[in-house]
Design an enzyme around this catalytic site. Structure first.
Site, PDB file in Angstrom:
ATOM      1  N   GLU A 117       3.932  -8.112  -3.959  1.00 28.21           N
ATOM      2  CA  GLU A 117       4.673  -8.422  -5.044  1.00 28.21           C
ATOM      3  C   GLU A 117       6.101  -8.815  -4.162  1.00 28.21           C
ATOM      4  OE1 GLU A 117       6.945  -6.303  -8.579  1.00 28.21           O
ATOM      5  OE2 GLU A 117       4.887  -5.815  -8.419  1.00 28.21           O
ATOM      6  N   ARG A 162       4.259 -11.347 -13.221  1.00 26.13           N
ATOM      7  CA  ARG A 162       5.105 -11.348 -11.941  1.00 26.13           C
ATOM      8  C   ARG A 162       5.286 -12.811 -11.481  1.00 26.13           C
ATOM      9  NH1 ARG A 162       5.548  -7.528 -14.262  1.00 26.13           N
ATOM     10  NH2 ARG A 162       5.433  -5.642 -13.786  1.00 26.13           N
ATOM     11  N   SER A 186       7.607  -1.597  -5.841  1.00 27.26           N
ATOM     12  CA  SER A 186       6.134  -1.785  -5.471  1.00 27.26           C
ATOM     13  C   SER A 186       5.888  -3.051  -4.487  1.00 27.26           C
ATOM     14  CB  SER A 186       5.560  -1.929  -6.882  1.00 27.26           C
ATOM     15  OG  SER A 186       5.944  -0.897  -7.897  1.00 27.26           O
TER      16      SER A 186
END
Length: 342
Positions: free
Chosen positions: A338, A168, A243
């Site tokens: 995130e 990520r 998420s």
């Protein structure tokens, strides 16, 4: 020739973020081409302002009005640049929807990104955080991207190595943050199907579909989409950004220590250690399904923070920090968002 850029003042960003938060941008403009983007960046008002490039708004949590300029990337276009017996090079404008690109690839009988089906957001945002799901990541098929340097207006090409992809992560979230605006992405996709069904939920879903033995890329895409719909709320129905937290990675020794205390602790080997599902940690701390008036934690997926309607971004941010603190206290593991908190 680029059309004259339109700069709007005091625009609500509620339609442009999947949390559905009603904050305002002091300045707002759309661009549909590199030339339009250059024209916008040449405006003195834009040059002097903090800039936020917006795609699908699916990875943002606004906690206040944005006192700068929001630049909405609407560069379109999908095409096969070249191909041979094994692969095809596909170019997408950064303003295309990511799932739209997945569907285009399937329509062209190309595989490689079907495991990334139904991920919200635009193609231009995908390489910034190296999107991934169900055993695949963008970097697996990434060839290069084109990006415009905001300071000079020059276009530059970045290879996969130059993007510095991690979990990520990319160089655009680190050393080059806010210095470039992605305008196009090129992917190398397979002409011969190479389905990736290692992820357990995919295998189970394909079995339920009766196609477990030799699934096509489209069937894998349908399986992934089914899984995502069953676990993640539709932002059109309930505000969320998917998420909210990354899955933490810990050392093997630390994992073994925790496993001895928490027998049910799941973990997946990664280079240098073990990846632990953040959702499991959050659920063990009792957060799943919690509701505080208009905001809370989704009742089917503890990774997802939600706006039931009328929530404030600050409240969702504070809840996220409470969850991080509780996981740290119980497990000694640090969770990281995130989602970009603005």
């Amino acid at each position: 020739m680029a059309s004259a850029p339109v700069l709007e003042h005091h625009v609500s960003l509620r339609p442009y973020n999947t949390f559905g938060l009603d904050v305002q941008a002091r300045l707002f403009a759309r661009f549909h081409s590199v030339d339009e983007l250059r024209a916008l960046l040449a405006l003195p008002e834009v040059q002097a302002a903090e800039k936020l490039v917006l795609g699908g708004g699916s990875n943002l949590l606004f906690t206040q009005d944005f006192d700068g300029v929001v630049l909405k990337n609407e560069i379109r276009g999908l095409e096969i640049i070249s191909q041979d017996d094994d692969s095809a090079l596909v170019r997408s404008g950064a303003g295309e929807s990511w799932h739209g690109l997945v569907q285009y690839a399937l329509d062209q009988d190309l595989s490689g990104i079907e495991n990334l089906s139904l991920i919200p957001g635009t193609v231009g945002a995908a390489p910034l955080q190296n999107i991934g799901a169900y055993g695949a990541e963008l970097k697996d098929t990434f060839e290069q991207l084109e990006a415009l340097e905001t300071a000079t207006g020059q276009l530059r090409t970045f290879s996969a190595q130059e993007c510095g992809f991690g979990y990520r992560e990319s160089v655009f979230k680190g050393a080059l943050k806010n210095q470039y605006i992605v305008t196009g992405v090129l992917l190398r996709l397979h002409r011969r199907a190479q389905p990736n069904v290692r992820y357990g939920d995919i295998q189970t879903t394909l079995q339920d579909m009766g196609v477990a033995d030799e699934p096509t890329p489209r069937q894998v895409s349908e399986a992934v989409s089914s899984i995502r719909r069953s676990k993640l709320p539709d932002p059109a129905q309930i505000g969320n950004a998917g998420s909210f937290f990354k899955n933490p990675e810990i050392s093997q020794a630390r994992f073994d220590e925790l496993k001895a205390r928490y027998e049910g602790l799941p973990g997946y080997p990664v280079p240098g250690g073990v990846k632990v599902p953040a959702a499991w940690l959050i659920e063990q701390c009792g957060w799943k399904g919690l509701r505080r008036g208009p905001h809370g934690v989704h009742d089917r997926q503890a990774l997802v923070l939600v706006n039931h309607g009328g929530a404030q971004g600050q409240d969702i941010r504070d809840l996220a920090y409470e969850i991080i603190a509780s996981v740290r206290e119980k497990f000694g593991i640090e969770l990281h968002p995130e989602v970009n908190i603005m």
